[in-house]
Scaffold this motif. Structure first.
Motif, PDB file in Angstrom:
ATOM      1  N   MET A 104       0.845  -1.172   0.000  1.00 14.94           N
ATOM      2  CA  MET A 104       0.000   0.000   0.000  1.00 14.94           C
ATOM      3  C   MET A 104       0.889   1.233   0.000  1.00 14.94           C
ATOM      4  SD  MET A 104      -2.682   1.251   2.943  1.00 14.94           S
ATOM      5  CE  MET A 104      -1.564   1.111   4.302  1.00 14.94           C
ATOM      6  N   GLN A 105       0.774   2.031  -1.002  1.00 14.56           N
ATOM      7  CA  GLN A 105       1.512   3.289  -1.120  1.00 14.56           C
ATOM      8  C   GLN A 105       0.609   4.402  -0.602  1.00 14.56           C
ATOM      9  OE1 GLN A 105       4.556   3.537  -3.057  1.00 14.56           O
ATOM     10  NE2 GLN A 105       4.840   5.715  -2.832  1.00 14.56           N
ATOM     11  N   LEU A 106       1.107   5.171   0.341  1.00 12.34           N
ATOM     12  CA  LEU A 106       0.310   6.237   0.935  1.00 12.34           C
ATOM     13  C   LEU A 106       0.784   7.576   0.407  1.00 12.34           C
ATOM     14  CD1 LEU A 106      -1.866   6.900   3.046  1.00 12.34           C
ATOM     15  CD2 LEU A 106      -0.035   7.099   4.711  1.00 12.34           C
ATOM     16  N   GLU A 107      -0.146   8.332  -0.114  1.00 15.16           N
ATOM     17  CA  GLU A 107       0.171   9.658  -0.623  1.00 15.16           C
ATOM     18  C   GLU A 107      -0.533  10.692   0.240  1.00 15.16           C
ATOM     19  OE1 GLU A 107      -0.647   9.934  -4.793  1.00 15.16           O
ATOM     20  OE2 GLU A 107       0.197   7.954  -5.155  1.00 15.16           O
ATOM     21  N   LEU A 108       0.255  11.492   0.951  1.00 17.17           N
ATOM     22  CA  LEU A 108      -0.307  12.524   1.804  1.00 17.17           C
ATOM     23  C   LEU A 108      -0.325  13.848   1.065  1.00 17.17           C
ATOM     24  CD1 LEU A 108       1.554  11.729   5.148  1.00 17.17           C
ATOM     25  CD2 LEU A 108      -0.826  11.230   4.615  1.00 17.17           C
ATOM     26  N   ALA A 109      -1.428  14.563   1.192  1.00 19.61           N
ATOM     27  CA  ALA A 109      -1.495  15.912   0.641  1.00 19.61           C
ATOM     28  C   ALA A 109      -0.554  16.796   1.447  1.00 19.61           C
ATOM     29  CB  ALA A 109      -2.929  16.431   0.730  1.00 19.61           C
ATOM     30  N   LYS A 152       2.341  18.080   6.298  1.00 22.04           N
ATOM     31  CA  LYS A 152       2.872  19.080   7.219  1.00 22.04           C
ATOM     32  C   LYS A 152       2.391  18.810   8.639  1.00 22.04           C
ATOM     33  CE  LYS A 152       3.163  24.017   8.056  1.00 22.04           C
ATOM     34  NZ  LYS A 152       2.752  25.351   7.659  1.00 22.04           N
ATOM     35  N   SER A 153       1.116  18.479   8.780  1.00 21.90           N
ATOM     36  CA  SER A 153       0.543  18.189  10.088  1.00 21.90           C
ATOM     37  C   SER A 153       1.205  16.975  10.738  1.00 21.90           C
ATOM     38  CB  SER A 153      -0.963  17.965   9.951  1.00 21.90           C
ATOM     39  OG  SER A 153      -1.523  17.578  11.167  1.00 21.90           O
ATOM     40  N   VAL A 154       1.368  15.908   9.964  1.00 18.64           N
ATOM     41  CA  VAL A 154       2.000  14.689  10.489  1.00 18.64           C
ATOM     42  C   VAL A 154       3.453  14.972  10.872  1.00 18.64           C
ATOM     43  CG1 VAL A 154       2.817  12.378   9.854  1.00 18.64           C
ATOM     44  CG2 VAL A 154       0.476  13.059   9.329  1.00 18.64           C
ATOM     45  N   LEU A 155       4.174  15.658  10.011  1.00 18.82           N
ATOM     46  CA  LEU A 155       5.577  15.970  10.312  1.00 18.82           C
ATOM     47  C   LEU A 155       5.697  16.860  11.545  1.00 18.82           C
ATOM     48  CD1 LEU A 155       7.037  16.464   6.731  1.00 18.82           C
ATOM     49  CD2 LEU A 155       7.417  14.558   8.300  1.00 18.82           C
ATOM     50  N   ASN A 156       4.790  17.809  11.708  1.00 17.81           N
ATOM     51  CA  ASN A 156       4.815  18.659  12.905  1.00 17.81           C
ATOM     52  C   ASN A 156       4.600  17.840  14.170  1.00 17.81           C
ATOM     53  OD1 ASN A 156       5.352  21.037  11.555  1.00 17.81           O
ATOM     54  ND2 ASN A 156       3.205  21.645  11.418  1.00 17.81           N
ATOM     55  N   ARG A 157       3.656  16.916  14.106  1.00 11.73           N
ATOM     56  CA  ARG A 157       3.404  16.056  15.276  1.00 11.73           C
ATOM     57  C   ARG A 157       4.619  15.196  15.597  1.00 11.73           C
ATOM     58  NH1 ARG A 157      -2.311  15.311  13.315  1.00 11.73           N
ATOM     59  NH2 ARG A 157      -3.523  16.510  14.810  1.00 11.73           N
ATOM     60  N   LEU A 158       5.248  14.648  14.552  1.00 10.45           N
ATOM     61  CA  LEU A 158       6.433  13.809  14.771  1.00 10.45           C
ATOM     62  C   LEU A 158       7.604  14.623  15.311  1.00 10.45           C
ATOM     63  CD1 LEU A 158       6.202  11.500  11.636  1.00 10.45           C
ATOM     64  CD2 LEU A 158       5.734  10.895  14.021  1.00 10.45           C
ATOM     65  N   ARG A 167      -1.341  10.370  17.564  1.00 11.80           N
ATOM     66  CA  ARG A 167      -2.100  11.242  16.660  1.00 11.80           C
ATOM     67  C   ARG A 167      -1.507  11.229  15.254  1.00 11.80           C
ATOM     68  NH1 ARG A 167      -5.975  14.810  18.692  1.00 11.80           N
ATOM     69  NH2 ARG A 167      -5.579  16.095  16.875  1.00 11.80           N
ATOM     70  N   ALA A 168      -0.182  11.195  15.149  1.00  8.90           N
ATOM     71  CA  ALA A 168       0.455  11.113  13.834  1.00  8.90           C
ATOM     72  C   ALA A 168       0.086   9.791  13.159  1.00  8.90           C
ATOM     73  CB  ALA A 168       1.970  11.252  13.953  1.00  8.90           C
ATOM     74  N   GLY A 169       0.136   8.703  13.913  1.00  4.69           N
ATOM     75  CA  GLY A 169      -0.213   7.391  13.371  1.00  4.69           C
ATOM     76  C   GLY A 169      -1.663   7.321  12.940  1.00  4.69           C
ATOM     77  N   PHE A 170      -2.563   7.833  13.768  1.00  5.12           N
ATOM     78  CA  PHE A 170      -3.985   7.829  13.419  1.00  5.12           C
ATOM     79  C   PHE A 170      -4.237   8.663  12.170  1.00  5.12           C
ATOM     80  CE2 PHE A 170      -4.927   6.993  18.114  1.00  5.12           C
ATOM     81  CZ  PHE A 170      -5.121   5.642  17.908  1.00  5.12           C
TER      82      PHE A 170
END
Length: 92
Positions: free
Chosen positions: A1-6, A11-17, A53-56
């Protein structure tokens, strides 16, 4: 499964990480300094929530993408759903 994030999701996921990374560095520093156990646990809990939250967010995006993909068979969708469910439960 290839995941493509907008871009905004990425940005949101990277900020959380990054926040979690900073909190974990803070926990390490607090332990090395011999800080109060309650303070350490509070900071560790915050880091854990940021990672969750990043994982979810990543799983929700994957779910959205897999449900909207055209051309998938029912079996493909069922397999994808099972994989995403397993990932989701690993965070719960």
């Amino acid at each position: 499964m290839q995941l493509e994030l907008a871009a905004d999701e990425l940005k949101s996921v990277l900020n959380r990480l990054r926040r979690a990374q900073g909190q974990i560095a803070g926990v390490i520093r607090m332990i090395e300094e011999g800080r109060d156990c309650e303070e350490v646990i509070t900071q560790l809990s915050a880091a854990s929530r940021a990672l969750d939250r990043a994982g979810f967010s990543i799983i929700a995006t994957g779910l959205e993408q897999c449900l909207t993909e055209e051309g998938q068979t029912v079996a493909d969708k069922d397999r994808m759903r099972a994989r995403l469910e397993k990932l989701f439960l690993s965070l719960a």
